[in-house]
Design a protein around this motif. Structure first.
Motif, PDB file in Angstrom:
ATOM      1  N   SER A   1       0.579  19.558   8.105  1.00 51.57           N
ATOM      2  CA  SER A   1       0.929  18.325   7.391  1.00 51.57           C
ATOM      3  C   SER A   1      -0.058  17.222   7.770  1.00 51.57           C
ATOM      4  O   SER A   1      -0.403  17.060   8.946  1.00 51.57           O
ATOM      5  CB  SER A   1       2.358  17.885   7.751  1.00 51.57           C
ATOM      6  OG  SER A   1       3.293  18.871   7.372  1.00 51.57           O
ATOM      7  N   TRP A   2      -0.469  16.493   6.743  1.00 52.86           N
ATOM      8  CA  TRP A   2      -1.390  15.367   6.954  1.00 52.86           C
ATOM      9  C   TRP A   2      -0.827  14.141   6.237  1.00 52.86           C
ATOM     10  O   TRP A   2      -0.721  14.122   5.020  1.00 52.86           O
ATOM     11  CB  TRP A   2      -2.775  15.714   6.436  1.00 52.86           C
ATOM     12  CG  TRP A   2      -3.719  14.536   6.394  1.00 52.86           C
ATOM     13  CD1 TRP A   2      -3.746  13.475   7.232  1.00 52.86           C
ATOM     14  CD2 TRP A   2      -4.773  14.331   5.443  1.00 52.86           C
ATOM     15  NE1 TRP A   2      -4.755  12.601   6.879  1.00 52.86           N
ATOM     16  CE2 TRP A   2      -5.403  13.110   5.782  1.00 52.86           C
ATOM     17  CE3 TRP A   2      -5.250  15.066   4.358  1.00 52.86           C
ATOM     18  CZ2 TRP A   2      -6.486  12.605   5.054  1.00 52.86           C
ATOM     19  CZ3 TRP A   2      -6.333  14.563   3.640  1.00 52.86           C
ATOM     20  CH2 TRP A   2      -6.931  13.348   3.994  1.00 52.86           C
ATOM     21  N   LEU A   3      -0.442  13.160   7.023  1.00 48.18           N
ATOM     22  CA  LEU A   3       0.089  11.914   6.484  1.00 48.18           C
ATOM     23  C   LEU A   3      -0.939  10.818   6.709  1.00 48.18           C
ATOM     24  O   LEU A   3      -1.344  10.564   7.852  1.00 48.18           O
ATOM     25  CB  LEU A   3       1.408  11.552   7.166  1.00 48.18           C
ATOM     26  CG  LEU A   3       2.059  10.221   6.762  1.00 48.18           C
ATOM     27  CD1 LEU A   3       2.380  10.190   5.270  1.00 48.18           C
ATOM     28  CD2 LEU A   3       3.323   9.969   7.589  1.00 48.18           C
ATOM     29  N   ASN A   4      -1.354  10.172   5.617  1.00 46.32           N
ATOM     30  CA  ASN A   4      -2.384   9.133   5.702  1.00 46.32           C
ATOM     31  C   ASN A   4      -1.835   7.815   5.158  1.00 46.32           C
ATOM     32  O   ASN A   4      -1.309   7.751   4.053  1.00 46.32           O
ATOM     33  CB  ASN A   4      -3.624   9.536   4.903  1.00 46.32           C
ATOM     34  CG  ASN A   4      -4.749   8.516   5.045  1.00 46.32           C
ATOM     35  OD1 ASN A   4      -5.186   8.216   6.150  1.00 46.32           O
ATOM     36  ND2 ASN A   4      -5.199   7.973   3.934  1.00 46.32           N
ATOM     37  N   TYR A   5      -1.961   6.754   5.976  1.00 44.46           N
ATOM     38  CA  TYR A   5      -1.560   5.410   5.573  1.00 44.46           C
ATOM     39  C   TYR A   5      -2.795   4.638   5.113  1.00 44.46           C
ATOM     40  O   TYR A   5      -3.766   4.503   5.846  1.00 44.46           O
ATOM     41  CB  TYR A   5      -0.903   4.661   6.741  1.00 44.46           C
ATOM     42  CG  TYR A   5       0.454   5.198   7.146  1.00 44.46           C
ATOM     43  CD1 TYR A   5       1.615   4.701   6.574  1.00 44.46           C
ATOM     44  CD2 TYR A   5       0.558   6.204   8.106  1.00 44.46           C
ATOM     45  CE1 TYR A   5       2.862   5.181   6.950  1.00 44.46           C
ATOM     46  CE2 TYR A   5       1.797   6.695   8.484  1.00 44.46           C
ATOM     47  CZ  TYR A   5       2.946   6.181   7.908  1.00 44.46           C
ATOM     48  OH  TYR A   5       4.181   6.663   8.281  1.00 44.46           O
ATOM     49  N   HIS A   6      -2.724   4.087   3.904  1.00 47.86           N
ATOM     50  CA  HIS A   6      -3.836   3.320   3.345  1.00 47.86           C
ATOM     51  C   HIS A   6      -3.689   1.838   3.670  1.00 47.86           C
ATOM     52  O   HIS A   6      -4.020   0.976   2.851  1.00 47.86           O
ATOM     53  CB  HIS A   6      -3.904   3.510   1.830  1.00 47.86           C
ATOM     54  CG  HIS A   6      -4.324   4.889   1.423  1.00 47.86           C
ATOM     55  ND1 HIS A   6      -5.646   5.272   1.326  1.00 47.86           N
ATOM     56  CD2 HIS A   6      -3.596   5.993   1.104  1.00 47.86           C
ATOM     57  CE1 HIS A   6      -5.717   6.527   0.951  1.00 47.86           C
ATOM     58  NE2 HIS A   6      -4.488   6.996   0.811  1.00 47.86           N
TER      59      HIS A   6
ATOM     60  N   SER B   1      -2.942   9.784  10.074  1.00 53.44           N
ATOM     61  CA  SER B   1      -4.123   8.919  10.100  1.00 53.44           C
ATOM     62  C   SER B   1      -3.758   7.552   9.532  1.00 53.44           C
ATOM     63  O   SER B   1      -2.951   7.437   8.602  1.00 53.44           O
ATOM     64  CB  SER B   1      -5.286   9.539   9.315  1.00 53.44           C
ATOM     65  OG  SER B   1      -4.890   9.872   7.992  1.00 53.44           O
ATOM     66  N   PHE B   2      -4.376   6.528  10.092  1.00 51.24           N
ATOM     67  CA  PHE B   2      -4.075   5.142   9.713  1.00 51.24           C
ATOM     68  C   PHE B   2      -5.385   4.430   9.375  1.00 51.24           C
ATOM     69  O   PHE B   2      -6.309   4.410  10.188  1.00 51.24           O
ATOM     70  CB  PHE B   2      -3.380   4.400  10.858  1.00 51.24           C
ATOM     71  CG  PHE B   2      -2.155   5.071  11.391  1.00 51.24           C
ATOM     72  CD1 PHE B   2      -0.890   4.749  10.916  1.00 51.24           C
ATOM     73  CD2 PHE B   2      -2.252   6.039  12.388  1.00 51.24           C
ATOM     74  CE1 PHE B   2       0.239   5.366  11.405  1.00 51.24           C
ATOM     75  CE2 PHE B   2      -1.128   6.661  12.898  1.00 51.24           C
ATOM     76  CZ  PHE B   2       0.122   6.329  12.406  1.00 51.24           C
ATOM     77  N   GLN B   3      -5.450   3.854   8.194  1.00 47.54           N
ATOM     78  CA  GLN B   3      -6.586   3.046   7.791  1.00 47.54           C
ATOM     79  C   GLN B   3      -6.146   1.579   7.747  1.00 47.54           C
ATOM     80  O   GLN B   3      -5.084   1.272   7.206  1.00 47.54           O
ATOM     81  CB  GLN B   3      -7.101   3.465   6.413  1.00 47.54           C
ATOM     82  CG  GLN B   3      -7.547   4.914   6.350  1.00 47.54           C
ATOM     83  CD  GLN B   3      -7.920   5.347   4.951  1.00 47.54           C
ATOM     84  OE1 GLN B   3      -7.729   6.487   4.558  1.00 47.54           O
ATOM     85  NE2 GLN B   3      -8.461   4.409   4.164  1.00 47.54           N
ATOM     86  N   ASP B   4      -6.968   0.700   8.292  1.00 43.24           N
ATOM     87  CA  ASP B   4      -6.565  -0.704   8.281  1.00 43.24           C
ATOM     88  C   ASP B   4      -6.777  -1.352   6.923  1.00 43.24           C
ATOM     89  O   ASP B   4      -6.272  -2.431   6.661  1.00 43.24           O
ATOM     90  CB  ASP B   4      -7.320  -1.490   9.365  1.00 43.24           C
ATOM     91  CG  ASP B   4      -8.810  -1.578   9.082  1.00 43.24           C
ATOM     92  OD1 ASP B   4      -9.340  -0.707   8.362  1.00 43.24           O
ATOM     93  OD2 ASP B   4      -9.450  -2.528   9.581  1.00 43.24           O
ATOM     94  N   LYS B   5      -7.553  -0.673   6.032  1.00 44.40           N
ATOM     95  CA  LYS B   5      -7.797  -1.180   4.688  1.00 44.40           C
ATOM     96  C   LYS B   5      -7.584  -0.055   3.682  1.00 44.40           C
ATOM     97  O   LYS B   5      -7.708   1.122   4.009  1.00 44.40           O
ATOM     98  CB  LYS B   5      -9.227  -1.721   4.553  1.00 44.40           C
ATOM     99  CG  LYS B   5      -9.565  -2.837   5.524  1.00 44.40           C
ATOM    100  CD  LYS B   5     -11.026  -3.207   5.413  1.00 44.40           C
ATOM    101  CE  LYS B   5     -11.418  -4.249   6.444  1.00 44.40           C
ATOM    102  NZ  LYS B   5     -12.872  -4.554   6.403  1.00 44.40           N
ATOM    103  N   ALA B   6      -7.270  -0.452   2.469  1.00 42.74           N
ATOM    104  CA  ALA B   6      -7.070   0.529   1.399  1.00 42.74           C
ATOM    105  C   ALA B   6      -8.427   0.991   0.890  1.00 42.74           C
ATOM    106  O   ALA B   6      -9.040   0.360   0.030  1.00 42.74           O
ATOM    107  CB  ALA B   6      -6.250  -0.084   0.265  1.00 42.74           C
ATOM    108  N   SER B   7      -8.948   2.056   1.451  1.00 42.20           N
ATOM    109  CA  SER B   7     -10.228   2.620   1.031  1.00 42.20           C
ATOM    110  C   SER B   7     -10.166   4.129   1.203  1.00 42.20           C
ATOM    111  O   SER B   7      -9.324   4.647   1.937  1.00 42.20           O
ATOM    112  CB  SER B   7     -11.379   2.026   1.850  1.00 42.20           C
ATOM    113  OG  SER B   7     -11.138   2.184   3.234  1.00 42.20           O
TER     114      SER B   7
ATOM    115  N   GLU C   1       0.825  -1.196   0.000  1.00 41.21           N
ATOM    116  CA  GLU C   1       0.000   0.000   0.000  1.00 41.21           C
ATOM    117  C   GLU C   1       0.868   1.259   0.000  1.00 41.21           C
ATOM    118  O   GLU C   1       1.975   1.268   0.509  1.00 41.21           O
ATOM    119  CB  GLU C   1      -0.909   0.031   1.239  1.00 41.21           C
ATOM    120  CG  GLU C   1      -1.806  -1.180   1.356  1.00 41.21           C
ATOM    121  CD  GLU C   1      -1.372  -2.077   2.483  1.00 41.21           C
ATOM    122  OE1 GLU C   1      -0.217  -1.939   2.932  1.00 41.21           O
ATOM    123  OE2 GLU C   1      -2.170  -2.937   2.893  1.00 41.21           O
ATOM    124  N   GLU C   2       0.302   2.324  -0.570  1.00 36.57           N
ATOM    125  CA  GLU C   2       0.985   3.602  -0.564  1.00 36.57           C
ATOM    126  C   GLU C   2       0.500   4.442   0.611  1.00 36.57           C
ATOM    127  O   GLU C   2      -0.579   4.224   1.159  1.00 36.57           O
ATOM    128  CB  GLU C   2       0.716   4.353  -1.873  1.00 36.57           C
ATOM    129  CG  GLU C   2       1.483   3.812  -3.071  1.00 36.57           C
ATOM    130  CD  GLU C   2       1.378   4.751  -4.261  1.00 36.57           C
ATOM    131  OE1 GLU C   2       0.447   5.577  -4.270  1.00 36.57           O
ATOM    132  OE2 GLU C   2       2.216   4.651  -5.160  1.00 36.57           O
TER     133      GLU C   2
END
Length: 335
Positions: A39-44, A118-124, A2-3
């Motif tokens: 700054s906003w870093l989001n993990y997909h 922010s961290f998402q457990d799924k790529a959505s 994931e990116e």
């Protein structure tokens, strides 16, 4: 793999970048943390444990918070630490592949001074509108700090709750028509599915209301007091969702009761017809029983027209009873 995605902005500019989590994690800490911009870093996704843990350690995130990132959330919660706020919530969307469930995602947030991770457990993608606001400079987002960005992120998640409610409402409208037109057990099954989806949504929306209430009343330096009313609006939205859930559940309960009432009415119609038929044939059966006893000395047995007389009498009795029932209205459908 994931990116991850990075946004940085202030009133005069914005920039975005997508890269592997490992690369963005190192660059985020080295180059992006600045009071000059947000700054906003989001993990997909959470597959790159090493990169995420490295960033969290570098940002002085508590070990317990890091562990919770990779655990399933039983209930949404918020925790305040020196220098940052950490909380986890759930987001839901209608599942197009399985109507009996909701598509559920777990999201975690770290709010710091001038940044959000922010961290998402799924790529959505839950934050399309937020990204568009940053890119198009719509509204106040580019002129506000990280706490306002947090408000917009939470608002997007709550909008997903409303989307689920709208989907359930549309299905309920279809079920309302079917209850009046059909008499199959499938309707009850579909009603129970929607009730379970409502209860699932309530289990997620209730903790979200508690979180935005905590943010509204927080004394943290990371939350500007002038922005507290935005979180109050979110709390009101969550309250509206919970009230709408209760309303929809009552509507579905009413549909189930209507189904049972309709089934009972149909059974009553059947029993009424059977009762009328039985009432007509009881005296006829009595006459046949009397003249079927085969006693030797029965005067009517020697009558030349006895058979025709009894048949005519039975016909008159049956027709008379049927006419009586019709005049009383006992054979009218739905009476």
């Amino acid at each position: 793999m994931e990116e991850a995605q990075l946004y940085k902005y202030n009133p005069s500019f914005y920039a975005k970048r997508s890269d592997l989590p490992q690369q963005l994690s190192h660059d985020f800490f080295a180059n992006e943390l600045s009071p000059d911009h947000v700054s906003w870093l989001n993990y997909h996704g959470l597959s790159d444990h090493e990169a995420i843990e490295w960033l969290c350690h570098t940002l002085s995130i508590d070990k317990i918070s890091i562990e919770q990132l990779f655990l399933a959330v039983r209930r949404s919660k918020i925790e305040e630490y020196p220098g940052y706020l950490f909380f986890q919530i759930k987001s839901v969307l209608p599942d197009p592949l399985n109507r009996e469930t909701l598509h559920q995602d777990q999201l975690s947030f770290i709010l710091g001074q001038h940044f959000i991770v922010s961290f998402q457990d799924k790529a959505s993608d839950h934050f399309t509108d937020v990204r568009q606001r940053i890119e198009q400079a719509r509204g106040k987002i580019r002129s506000k700090q990280a706490d306002f960005l947090l408000f917009r992120l939470l608002e997007a998640i709550i909008d997903n709750y409303f989307e689920v409610l709208e989907d359930i409402n549309n299905v309920s409208n279809v079920l309302d028509v079917r209850v009046h037109d059909e008499a199959t057990k499938r309707i009850l099954h579909d009603i129970e599915i929607e009730k379970r989806r409502l209860m699932h949504l309530r289990q997620i929306a209730q903790p979200m209301r508690d979180i935005v209430l905590a943010l509204e009343n927080s004394d943290s330096q990371l939350l500007d007091k002038s922005n507290h009313h935005y979180f109050k609006n979110l709390r009101n939205s969550c309250t509206s969702i919970l009230e709408e859930i209760d309303t929809q559940k009552q509507i579905l309960d009413g549909m189930a009761n209507l189904y049972y009432a309709a089934q009972g009415q149909r059974m009553n119609e059947i029993m009424k017809v059977l009762t009328v038929v039985s009432s007509i044939f009881i005296p006829l059966t009595f006459i046949v029983g009397v003249y079927g006893m085969n006693f030797k000395y029965m005067p009517e047995l020697n009558y030349p027209n006895g058979y025709y007389t009894v048949v005519a009498l039975m016909f008159v009795i049956g027709a008379g009873l049927l006419t009586y029932f019709i005049r009383r209205g006992w054979l009218k459908k739905g009476d």
